[in-house]
Design a protein around this motif. Structure first.
Motif, PDB file in Angstrom:
ATOM      1  N   TRP A  51       0.861  -1.163   0.029  1.00 39.97           N
ATOM      2  CA  TRP A  51      -0.089   0.137   0.005  1.00 39.97           C
ATOM      3  C   TRP A  51       0.881   1.291   0.071  1.00 39.97           C
ATOM      4  O   TRP A  51       0.390   2.261  -0.231  1.00 39.97           O
ATOM      5  N   SER A  52       1.937   1.041   0.073  1.00 38.30           N
ATOM      6  CA  SER A  52       3.026   2.428   0.204  1.00 38.30           C
ATOM      7  C   SER A  52       2.901   3.319  -1.113  1.00 38.30           C
ATOM      8  O   SER A  52       3.245   4.496  -0.747  1.00 38.30           O
ATOM      9  N   ASP A  53       2.600   2.745  -2.170  1.00 38.42           N
ATOM     10  CA  ASP A  53       2.392   3.694  -3.334  1.00 38.42           C
ATOM     11  C   ASP A  53       1.199   4.476  -3.410  1.00 38.42           C
ATOM     12  O   ASP A  53       1.089   5.290  -4.086  1.00 38.42           O
ATOM     13  N   ARG A  54       0.364   3.987  -2.240  1.00 39.58           N
ATOM     14  CA  ARG A  54      -0.827   5.068  -2.091  1.00 39.58           C
ATOM     15  C   ARG A  54      -0.641   5.901  -0.799  1.00 39.58           C
ATOM     16  O   ARG A  54      -1.821   6.084  -0.052  1.00 39.58           O
ATOM     17  N   CYS A  55       0.520   6.181  -0.399  1.00 38.61           N
ATOM     18  CA  CYS A  55       0.350   6.888   0.859  1.00 38.61           C
ATOM     19  C   CYS A  55       1.783   7.810   0.537  1.00 38.61           C
ATOM     20  O   CYS A  55       2.524   7.360   0.095  1.00 38.61           O
ATOM     21  N   LYS A  56       1.822   8.806   1.705  1.00 42.35           N
ATOM     22  CA  LYS A  56       3.236   9.720   1.719  1.00 42.35           C
ATOM     23  C   LYS A  56       3.634   9.315   3.036  1.00 42.35           C
ATOM     24  O   LYS A  56       3.321   9.547   3.990  1.00 42.35           O
ATOM     25  N   VAL A  57       5.104   8.645   3.003  1.00 42.83           N
ATOM     26  CA  VAL A  57       5.799   8.411   4.141  1.00 42.83           C
ATOM     27  C   VAL A  57       6.974   9.255   4.141  1.00 42.83           C
ATOM     28  O   VAL A  57       7.744   9.390   3.296  1.00 42.83           O
ATOM     29  N   VAL A  58       6.942   9.930   5.366  1.00 43.28           N
ATOM     30  CA  VAL A  58       8.134  10.876   5.617  1.00 43.28           C
ATOM     31  C   VAL A  58       9.018  10.501   6.705  1.00 43.28           C
ATOM     32  O   VAL A  58       8.416  10.089   7.625  1.00 43.28           O
ATOM     33  N   THR A  59      10.156  10.607   6.767  1.00 46.88           N
ATOM     34  CA  THR A  59      11.088  10.050   7.889  1.00 46.88           C
ATOM     35  C   THR A  59      11.798  11.334   8.153  1.00 46.88           C
ATOM     36  O   THR A  59      12.409  12.342   7.487  1.00 46.88           O
ATOM     37  N   VAL A  60      12.342  11.373   9.602  1.00 48.46           N
ATOM     38  CA  VAL A  60      13.251  12.258   9.947  1.00 48.46           C
ATOM     39  C   VAL A  60      14.252  11.672  10.865  1.00 48.46           C
ATOM     40  O   VAL A  60      13.760  10.850  11.695  1.00 48.46           O
ATOM     41  N   GLY A  61      15.610  11.769  10.797  1.00 47.38           N
ATOM     42  CA  GLY A  61      16.500  11.172  11.846  1.00 47.38           C
ATOM     43  C   GLY A  61      16.902   9.673  11.406  1.00 47.38           C
ATOM     44  O   GLY A  61      17.501   9.096  12.213  1.00 47.38           O
ATOM     45  N   LEU A  62      16.385   9.469  10.332  1.00 44.16           N
ATOM     46  CA  LEU A  62      16.703   8.042   9.761  1.00 44.16           C
ATOM     47  C   LEU A  62      17.807   8.087   8.572  1.00 44.16           C
ATOM     48  O   LEU A  62      18.260   7.043   7.991  1.00 44.16           O
ATOM     49  N   GLY A  63      18.327   9.111   7.981  1.00 43.42           N
ATOM     50  CA  GLY A  63      18.974   9.428   6.994  1.00 43.42           C
ATOM     51  C   GLY A  63      18.486   9.187   5.638  1.00 43.42           C
ATOM     52  O   GLY A  63      17.254   9.075   5.653  1.00 43.42           O
ATOM     53  N   THR A  64      19.077   9.177   4.464  1.00 37.16           N
ATOM     54  CA  THR A  64      18.637   9.471   3.235  1.00 37.16           C
ATOM     55  C   THR A  64      18.786   8.029   2.649  1.00 37.16           C
ATOM     56  O   THR A  64      17.961   7.753   1.458  1.00 37.16           O
ATOM     57  N   ARG A  69       8.451   6.383  -2.503  1.00 38.08           N
ATOM     58  CA  ARG A  69       8.105   5.411  -1.523  1.00 38.08           C
ATOM     59  C   ARG A  69       8.052   6.246   0.089  1.00 38.08           C
ATOM     60  O   ARG A  69       7.266   6.191   0.854  1.00 38.08           O
ATOM     61  N   ILE A  70       9.276   6.841   0.120  1.00 33.75           N
ATOM     62  CA  ILE A  70       9.837   7.416   1.378  1.00 33.75           C
ATOM     63  C   ILE A  70      10.512   8.584   1.127  1.00 33.75           C
ATOM     64  O   ILE A  70      11.306   8.820   0.075  1.00 33.75           O
ATOM     65  N   ARG A  71      10.226   9.872   1.923  1.00 35.84           N
ATOM     66  CA  ARG A  71      10.889  10.897   1.521  1.00 35.84           C
ATOM     67  C   ARG A  71      11.525  11.461   2.923  1.00 35.84           C
ATOM     68  O   ARG A  71      10.930  11.515   3.881  1.00 35.84           O
ATOM     69  N   ALA A  72      12.939  11.436   2.934  1.00 35.13           N
ATOM     70  CA  ALA A  72      13.583  11.844   4.170  1.00 35.13           C
ATOM     71  C   ALA A  72      13.641  13.236   4.199  1.00 35.13           C
ATOM     72  O   ALA A  72      14.029  13.863   3.106  1.00 35.13           O
ATOM     73  N   MET A  73      13.604  13.853   5.456  1.00 35.50           N
ATOM     74  CA  MET A  73      13.799  15.306   5.455  1.00 35.50           C
ATOM     75  C   MET A  73      14.534  15.414   6.912  1.00 35.50           C
ATOM     76  O   MET A  73      14.851  14.582   7.651  1.00 35.50           O
ATOM     77  N   LEU A  74      15.409  16.530   6.901  1.00 37.88           N
ATOM     78  CA  LEU A  74      16.350  16.749   7.858  1.00 37.88           C
ATOM     79  C   LEU A  74      15.856  17.064   9.193  1.00 37.88           C
ATOM     80  O   LEU A  74      16.502  16.791  10.189  1.00 37.88           O
ATOM     81  N   HIS A  75      14.674  17.898   9.269  1.00 37.38           N
ATOM     82  CA  HIS A  75      14.214  18.190  10.529  1.00 37.38           C
ATOM     83  C   HIS A  75      12.696  18.459  10.743  1.00 37.38           C
ATOM     84  O   HIS A  75      11.938  18.580   9.434  1.00 37.38           O
ATOM     85  N   ALA A 110      14.684  11.307  15.412  1.00 35.85           N
ATOM     86  CA  ALA A 110      15.673  12.163  16.007  1.00 35.85           C
ATOM     87  C   ALA A 110      15.054  12.866  17.176  1.00 35.85           C
ATOM     88  O   ALA A 110      13.778  12.673  17.526  1.00 35.85           O
ATOM     89  N   GLU A 111      15.735  13.495  18.180  1.00 36.33           N
ATOM     90  CA  GLU A 111      15.352  14.145  19.199  1.00 36.33           C
ATOM     91  C   GLU A 111      14.533  15.282  18.846  1.00 36.33           C
ATOM     92  O   GLU A 111      14.663  15.909  17.684  1.00 36.33           O
ATOM     93  N   VAL A 112      13.541  15.470  19.652  1.00 37.06           N
ATOM     94  CA  VAL A 112      12.605  16.536  19.251  1.00 37.06           C
ATOM     95  C   VAL A 112      12.700  17.667  20.257  1.00 37.06           C
ATOM     96  O   VAL A 112      12.631  17.354  21.501  1.00 37.06           O
ATOM     97  N   ASP A 113      12.859  18.906  19.897  1.00 36.64           N
ATOM     98  CA  ASP A 113      13.027  20.072  20.587  1.00 36.64           C
ATOM     99  C   ASP A 113      11.453  20.439  20.764  1.00 36.64           C
ATOM    100  O   ASP A 113      10.700  20.327  20.099  1.00 36.64           O
ATOM    101  N   ALA A 114      11.519  21.340  21.856  1.00 35.57           N
ATOM    102  CA  ALA A 114      10.102  21.922  22.271  1.00 35.57           C
ATOM    103  C   ALA A 114       9.361  22.633  21.017  1.00 35.57           C
ATOM    104  O   ALA A 114       8.241  22.598  20.814  1.00 35.57           O
TER     105      ALA A 114
END
Length: 190
Positions: free
Chosen positions: A40-53, A63-69, A110-114
């Motif tokens: 089903w991943s081609d029918r959703c948007k998956v975003v990651t932070v802190g897992l690298g590219t 399938r997955i889009r890596a973001m920096l923060h 990733a660690e999450v700041d306030a």
């Protein structure tokens, strides 16, 4: 993962018991890999932070889009809101109905700041009614910004209760060694 309806929704990958940053990372990486390789991943948007590219680069495009923060993620939720608004104002389908938005999933290791936690919580709250799911590391910042979010235990071998399922379960994890084996394994054909 739960489909959020504002600040009260989402999941926090917990640090209860003995879970540490490595446990949270291993669970988040397994979640991202599962989300990115599911049918089903081609029918959703998956975003990651802190897992690298690297993971995003290994999977089929999009399938997955890596973001920096998380600040970039909050902006992405804003773009999703604009997209949905534009599609509702000028539907592209034959029957005049706007296509429903694709589910949007954030998996953050990733660690999450306030400040970033509050910005993301505000963006998700503005997206109420949209299929948005968020998984963040549990910490003081995420607990304050998302006080009603569920918390799941990332401790290796521990069972956690997932409220929508109503039963204990053990989270998958992907260690560094397993990850290296999976991403460097020769193509076995299917």
């Amino acid at each position: 993962m739960a489909a959020p309806t504002g600040r009260e929704a989402g999941q926090q990958v917990g640090r209860r018991g003995e879970a540490g940053a490595d446990d949270v990372f291993a669970v988040a990486r397994a979640m991202a890999l599962e989300a990115g390789t599911s049918s089903w991943s081609d029918r959703c948007k998956v975003v990651t932070v802190g897992l690298g590219t690297r993971l995003a680069a290994l999977l089929p495009k999009g399938r997955i889009r890596a973001m920096l923060h998380l600040l970039a993620v909050a902006a992405d939720v804003g773009a999703l809101l604009v997209e949905v608004h534009q599609n509702t104002s000028s539907p592209d389908t034959e029957d005049g109905e706007a296509a429903p938005p694709l589910p949007w999933i954030l998996i953050c290791a990733a660690e999450v700041d306030a400040e970033h936690a509050w910005q993301l919580a505000d963006a998700v709250a503005a997206a109420r009614g949209l299929p948005v799911s968020v998984v963040l590391p549990a910490g003081e910042a995420t607990r304050q910004a998302c006080p009603d979010a569920g918390e799941i235990t990332a401790t290796d071998g521990a069972h956690t209760e997932m409220s929508p399922l109503g039963r204990p379960m053990r989270l998958q994890r992907l260690s560094d060694d397993q990850y290296r084996q999976d991403v460097t394994a020769p193509d076995r054909g299917t």
